[in-house]
Design a protein around this motif. Sequence first.
Motif: not given
Length: 132
Positions: A36-57
């Motif tokens: 679905v991600v490939i077919a919908a041409r979803q943009q990959w999330p930025e690593v820096s943004s993922l690093k900011e997520a709290p541990w429980w996320a």
Amino acid sequence: MPVQSGVNSTLALHSSGAIWASLISFVVGTVALFIVVIAARQQWPEVSSLKEAPWWAWTGGLMGALFVATSAFLAPRLGAATMIALFAAGQLVMSLVLDHLGWATFPEHNINLWRILGVLMLFGGVLLIRFN
């Protein structure tokens, strides 16, 4: 949820148990989401943004795995109606706590008598379903 539980329970009978069925289910789901991600041409999330997520996320997948394994195990033992009634009652109790605390991006809603009565009525429904 009851159909998924029945499907995973059937897979558990043919794959040496609920844990294997859950793993297979998650692999199939992961492949489906990747397509679905490939077919919908979803943009990959930025690593820096993922690093900011709290541990429980990052624990959502663990919770999903626990749900799938538990439902695959319980479905043939409790039946669909009792199992889903118990899940719904448990989810409602946790929802009241999450709302009361305003945790995990939920807006705050204090626990009050009406909410408690609603939970008690749902548990009454569980008892009626289980011990009819």
